[in-house]
Design a protein around this motif. Structure first.
Motif, mmCIF file in Angstrom:
data_model
loop_
_atom_site.group_PDB
_atom_site.id
_atom_site.type_symbol
_atom_site.label_atom_id
_atom_site.label_comp_id
_atom_site.label_asym_id
_atom_site.label_seq_id
_atom_site.Cartn_x
_atom_site.Cartn_y
_atom_site.Cartn_z
ATOM 1 N N GLY A 150 1.538 -48.530 20.883
ATOM 2 C CA GLY A 150 2.353 -48.047 21.979
ATOM 3 C C GLY A 150 1.907 -46.666 22.446
ATOM 4 N N VAL A 151 2.037 -46.421 23.742
ATOM 5 C CA VAL A 151 1.601 -45.144 24.315
ATOM 6 C C VAL A 151 2.431 -43.990 23.767
ATOM 7 N N ILE A 152 3.719 -44.215 23.544
ATOM 8 C CA ILE A 152 4.579 -43.130 23.069
ATOM 9 C C ILE A 152 4.179 -42.700 21.665
ATOM 10 N N ASN A 153 3.921 -43.654 20.780
ATOM 11 C CA ASN A 153 3.472 -43.285 19.433
ATOM 12 C C ASN A 153 2.076 -42.687 19.453
ATOM 13 N N TRP A 154 1.242 -43.134 20.374
ATOM 14 C CA TRP A 154 -0.080 -42.515 20.509
ATOM 15 C C TRP A 154 0.058 -41.050 20.877
ATOM 16 N N GLY A 155 1.034 -40.748 21.777
ATOM 17 C CA GLY A 155 1.260 -39.353 22.140
ATOM 18 C C GLY A 155 1.784 -38.541 20.968
ATOM 19 N N LEU A 156 2.662 -39.132 20.163
ATOM 20 C CA LEU A 156 3.177 -38.419 18.991
ATOM 21 C C LEU A 156 2.067 -38.135 17.983
ATOM 22 N N GLU A 157 1.221 -39.123 17.742
ATOM 23 C CA GLU A 157 0.148 -38.936 16.773
ATOM 24 C C GLU A 157 -0.886 -37.933 17.271
ATOM 25 N N SER A 158 -1.064 -37.854 18.581
ATOM 26 C CA SER A 158 -2.050 -36.914 19.128
ATOM 27 C C SER A 158 -1.635 -35.462 18.926
ATOM 28 N N ILE A 159 -0.347 -35.214 18.709
ATOM 29 C CA ILE A 159 0.104 -33.844 18.456
ATOM 30 C C ILE A 159 0.488 -33.651 16.990
ATOM 31 N N GLY A 160 0.070 -34.596 16.147
ATOM 32 C CA GLY A 160 0.260 -34.444 14.718
ATOM 33 C C GLY A 160 1.557 -34.974 14.163
ATOM 34 N N LEU A 161 2.346 -35.691 14.941
ATOM 35 C CA LEU A 161 3.607 -36.251 14.468
ATOM 36 C C LEU A 161 3.404 -37.694 14.044
ATOM 37 N N PRO A 162 4.184 -38.185 13.077
ATOM 38 C CA PRO A 162 4.014 -39.572 12.631
ATOM 39 C C PRO A 162 4.553 -40.564 13.662
ATOM 40 N N ALA A 163 3.988 -41.755 13.641
ATOM 41 C CA ALA A 163 4.465 -42.810 14.537
ATOM 42 C C ALA A 163 5.857 -43.261 14.106
ATOM 43 N N VAL A 164 6.635 -43.687 15.077
ATOM 44 C CA VAL A 164 8.014 -44.105 14.837
ATOM 45 C C VAL A 164 8.148 -45.585 15.174
ATOM 46 N N ASP A 165 8.792 -46.317 14.296
ATOM 47 C CA ASP A 165 9.083 -47.728 14.564
ATOM 48 C C ASP A 165 10.351 -47.792 15.409
ATOM 49 N N TRP A 166 10.212 -47.562 16.709
ATOM 50 C CA TRP A 166 11.352 -47.363 17.595
ATOM 51 C C TRP A 166 12.300 -48.549 17.606
#
Length: 310
Positions: A150-166
């Motif tokens: 998902g694009v949203i988790n890709w954005g989170l991971e790009s800033i060092g945050l873990p992916a979320v199972d929304w």
């Protein structure tokens, strides 16, 4: 000199009035017939259906249909699945209505400012989600929120945050659907607010500026009182919309995980078209109607008390 007959003077206006009344009823009749056939009759039929045990056996043979009175409503009051769906629905409404109103009002205030460039383009962009197909946009958002790609988790991971199972855990499934619903409907409320903001006289703002009021005080003491009746209308519409959520959780989570996104309307759908308890599903519909009616009456009472409308 001819004297007019007073009897004719009374007859002619009455005939003209009767003709106008017949013409009015002729114009109104198609709409009244349509309302009767497609609204009043189904509502009455559903009310009668809620007092029976109409199920798949009665669907096959009407001899199996029985009148059970208020038993369907009594069973609902003791059904934990129904109360879970009611809790989820209230959560959606309590969180979603303020978010939706705040987002739409903020967008309307910004687009109402003359300093904003390309305002027509922004209005179209903000309103576009509302007129797009609900199921299609829900599917797109489901992929945007996907855990792995998902694009949203890709954005989170790009800033060092873990992916979320929304959509895969109860703690985030409701916020994820809320994000989608607010994005989907706020453009409609924005247009309503934008229309009423354009009717507020500029003289009021000019007088407030002369008295030394800044932007916040102008908004609080000029804008909000002027749009209070419209705010009431938008809140009533928004509450009714959030209480009738169905397609969003149906497409995005199928009511999961662990039934954390099952709404009252989703529960009604399962009762009627998954388990074929049509009598029980009709009872759910009328309980939902009574809930929306009660909340609307409370909103009107509170608004009248604070002077939002006369």
């Amino acid at each position: 000199m001819t004297v007019a007959d007073p009897t004719l003077a009374r007859v002619k206006p009455s005939r003209g009035r009767a003709a106008r009344e017949r013409a009015a009823w002729a114009f109104v009749a198609p709409a009244m017939i349509a309302i009767g056939l497609f609204f009043a009759f189904p509502v009455i039929a559903a009310l009668l259906l809620s007092l029976t045990d109409f199920d798949i056996y009665a669907l096959a043979n009407l001899d199996n249909l029985r009148f059970v009175g208020l038993q369907n409503y009594e069973r609902l009051m003791t059904n934990p699945l129904f109360w879970g769906a009611m809790k989820n629905t209230l959560t959606f409404a309590v969180l979603g209505v303020p978010l939706s109103i705040a987002a739409s009002l903020a967008a309307a205030v910004i687009l109402n400012a003359r300093v904003v460039k390309w305002r027509p383009i922004w209005r179209v962009m903000f309103f576009a989600p509302y007129v797009t197909t609900l199921v299609a946009t829900a599917v797109v958002w489901r992929y945007l929120l996907h855990t792995r790609y998902g694009v949203i988790n890709w954005g989170l991971e790009s800033i060092g945050l873990p992916a979320v199972d929304w959509l895969g855990q109860p703690s985030t499934s409701i916020p994820a659907i809320l994000m989608f619903v607010v994005w989907k409907i706020f453009g409609y409320n924005m247009l309503i607010f934008l229309a009423v903001l354009q009717t507020v006289p500029d003289d009021l703002y000019e007088a407030a500026r002369i008295d030394g009021a800044g932007p916040w005080k102008q908004f609080r003491h000029v804008t909000l009182p002027a749009i209070a009746p419209t705010m009431l209308l938008v809140s009533i519409i928004s509450v009714a919309s959030f209480f009738q959520l169905f397609a969003e959780p149906y497409v995005m989570t199928q009511g999961g995980p662990a039934q954390s996104t099952v709404t009252v309307l989703y529960f009604m759908y399962e009762e009627g078209f998954k388990w074929w308890n049509l009598g029980s599903a009709s009872a759910v519909a009328f309980v939902l109607f009574l809930c929306i009616l009660a909340i609307t009456l409370v909103q009107l009472a509170v608004a009248k008390r604070v002077g939002a409308y006369q």
